[in-house]
Design a protein around this motif. Structure first.
Motif: not given
Length: 215
Positions: A128-129, A132-133, A135-136, A203
């Motif tokens: 999940d992290a 998110k990373a 995507g950022e 990450t």
């Protein structure tokens, strides 16, 4: 070995060489690029990059050799899935060679079961992290619960099961990537592949530093 441990967690990043239908494997070039120009992270670590031969008969031996020499704490395995639209985060390893295709030498696995252990194993990467990373950084992400019936799934399973000597990382998992190059939505540039791989490693490092890998 002690010096490497002093540098923080040991991180193994693997890719694959060519195989039938893929005379050029972008993960081989990715690993070579990371080895030639090692990235720098904000958390100390020891990095090892390795290209795996697409060979059922020797894959466990290849992983054992790396494990015995490096004993990684974190293993991030990359492989090619030409139909990917981005970084495909694999959630589940399946302990089965069902549907296996011939390897680069035309060989097939000797048994249907990959190794001792449960029929499925979940990735222990902080997926999940990672999503998110990525995507950022405007890098495309997709999810999968099936790493396929080829050497990608075999390596994923062996790594998660701790089935190879010296290779029993606290965190490990598999990420598929598309072909590298300019053009279609099914491709990522070599620069984007490198950036994404570095984001994934960073990450995982932050997750490790938080101590959550031990929970």
């Amino acid at each position: 070995m002690g010096a490497a441990r002093d540098l923080g967690p040991r991180i193994l990043v693997t890719g694959f060489g060519p195989f039938p239908g893929a005379p050029v494997n972008p993960t081989e070039a990715l690993v070579a690029d990371l080895a030639d120009a090692p990235p720098r992270f904000d958390i100390p670590c020891a990095l090892r990059m390795a290209v795996l031969d697409v060979d059922y008969a020797t894959i466990a031996t290849q992983l054992s050799a790396i494990g015995n020499d490096f004993s990684p704490d974190i293993a991030i395995h990359f492989g090619l899935a030409a139909e990917c639209r981005g970084f495909r985060l694999e959630r589940v390893a399946r302990n089965s060679h069902a549907g296996a295709r011939p390897d680069r030498a035309g060989g097939l696995p000797a048994s249907e079961r990959i190794c001792a252990g449960p029929p499925t194993l979940s990735s222990s990467l902080p997926l999940d992290a990672i999503a998110k990373a990525l995507g950022e950084h405007d890098l495309p992400v997709e999810w999968s619960d099936d790493a396929g019936g080829y050497l990608c799934n075999t390596v994923f399973t062996l790594s998660r099961a701790g089935a190879c000597n010296g290779l029993d990382p606290a965190m490990s998992g598999f990420v598929h990537v598309p072909m590298a190059g300019e053009g279609t939505q099914f491709r990522l540039t070599p620069a984007a592949l490198r950036q994404g791989a570095c984001v994934i490693v960073q990450t995982c490092l932050r997750h490790w530093a938080s101590g959550r890998h031990a929970s």
